[in-house]
Design an enzyme around this catalytic site. Structure first.
Site, short mmCIF file in Angstrom:
data_model
loop_
_atom_site.label_atom_id
_atom_site.label_comp_id
_atom_site.label_asym_id
_atom_site.label_seq_id
_atom_site.Cartn_x
_atom_site.Cartn_y
_atom_site.Cartn_z
N VAL A 1 0.83 -1.20 0.00
CA VAL A 1 0.00 0.00 0.00
C VAL A 1 0.87 1.26 0.00
O VAL A 1 0.53 2.26 -0.64
CB VAL A 1 -0.96 -0.01 1.20
N GLU A 2 1.98 1.21 0.72
CA GLU A 2 2.84 2.40 0.85
C GLU A 2 3.57 2.73 -0.44
O GLU A 2 3.58 3.89 -0.87
CB GLU A 2 3.86 2.18 1.96
#
Length: 328
Positions: free
Chosen positions: A207-208
């Site tokens: 996600v990052e």
């Protein structure tokens, strides 16, 4: 997202969210978090202009087409959208309270709402916040902004409970992680040292940064786990673009957050995105659209709401002593 205060999803050169789509991974549509449909026609296109909304309502009253009850509907609709993180709705509702239009004049409530919107970069909210003289950080939030109480959970038989606790990531997510051979190899080596589930660590990396070791956000969050310089320094990371160093720093922060929030994955995700201070301030997941979407992505990929944590590593968040807990 970076860690510690606010964190940006975008990598350098991009103004949109990462291309990793939770819906594509799970096989379901990933509908964005949006404000609910409003019940009064006059409010639908006026989030950015509460003056126009109120003028339109005034004309309705003049022609006996509307009643003061419409004000309550407007305020309720704005508040629902504000709780979901809509900065324009936060600003509009704050304007109503600052001017006593349809709601009691209350500068403290107006200030809180302007602050929420300003923290998301809303320019007019920042300007309006400067005009508020009566503000208190101890004033309670509007009831409609408070986290929902957790839904009651039925107690399942022991065998069923064990099965629920053992649920893991989906087949699609497993394929996504396995495709990142070198990064997964590093995480498999490092995560057990920090007592972190490999799947949780891979979820945050996905996600990052979308597994991009050189990812850089507009707020200078760096590397696989998007460490801002302050967080990198806090956990002894010398080179945030070196995959192993970055992962060690991110795992250290995750271990700390898990202990601080006693294994609550949603609160940990919210804090990783917006900072633990913001989670405590808003008594749960902050009303930022970016953070709400971020938490949804983490929980969809990881598929668990709790994670083991180290007792007595850090004094637990004061939020955990409150009777409410935020979930989405």
């Amino acid at each position: 997202m970076a860690c510690a205060n606010t964190m940006a999803n975008e990598v350098e050169g991009s103004t949109s969210e990462p291309s990793i789509n939770v819906g594509q991974i799970t096989g379901n549509s990933d509908a964005p978090l949006t404000a609910p449909k409003l019940g009064v026609q006059d409010t639908k296109k006026t989030f950015k202009n509460p003056n126009a909304m109120l003028v339109a309502m005034a004309f309705k009253f003049k022609n006996s087409e509307g009643t003061p009850k419409d004000y309550a509907v407007v305020a309720a609709d704005y508040c629902r959208a504000a709780k979901l993180g809509d900065a324009d709705a936060q600003y509009a509702l704050g304007w109503m309270y600052a001017n006593g239009r349809g709601v009691p004049l209350d500068e403290q409530i107006a200030g809180q709402l302007f602050t929420m919107a300003a923290e998301q970069g809303h320019a007019r909210a920042k300007e309006s916040l400067a005009t508020i003289s009566n503000m208190s950080s101890q004033a309670p939030l509007l009831a409609c902004l408070l986290p929902d109480p957790p839904a009651p959970v039925a107690i399942a038989p022991n065998s069923e409970t064990a099965e629920i606790e053992q649920k893991s990531i989906s087949v699609e997510t497993t394929k996504l992680f396995n495709a990142q051979g070198n990064i997964l190899k590093l995480v498999n080596k490092l995560a057990p040292r920090y007592d972190i589930d490999v799947n949780l660590a891979m979820t945050f990396i996905a996600v990052e940064s979308r597994f991009n070791t050189m990812a850089t956000s507009p707020k200078n969050a760096q590397g696989l786990m998007q460490l801002i310089p302050e967080t990198a320094e806090r956990f002894g990371v010398k080179d945030a673009y070196k995959a192993e160093d970055n992962i060690k720093g991110g795992l250290s922060y995750l271990k700390w957050l898990l202990a601080y929030f006693k294994g609550d994955v949603q609160l940990v995700a919210a804090a990783y995105n917006a900072g633990e201070g913001a989670v405590n301030k808003y008594k749960g997941i902050p009303p930022y659209a970016e953070t709400q979407k971020y938490v949804q992505k983490i929980t969809k990929l990881y598929n668990k709401t709790t994670h083991p944590y180290k007792e007595n590593l850090v004094k637990a968040s004061p939020l955990l002593s409150l009777p409410r807990k935020t979930t989405i």
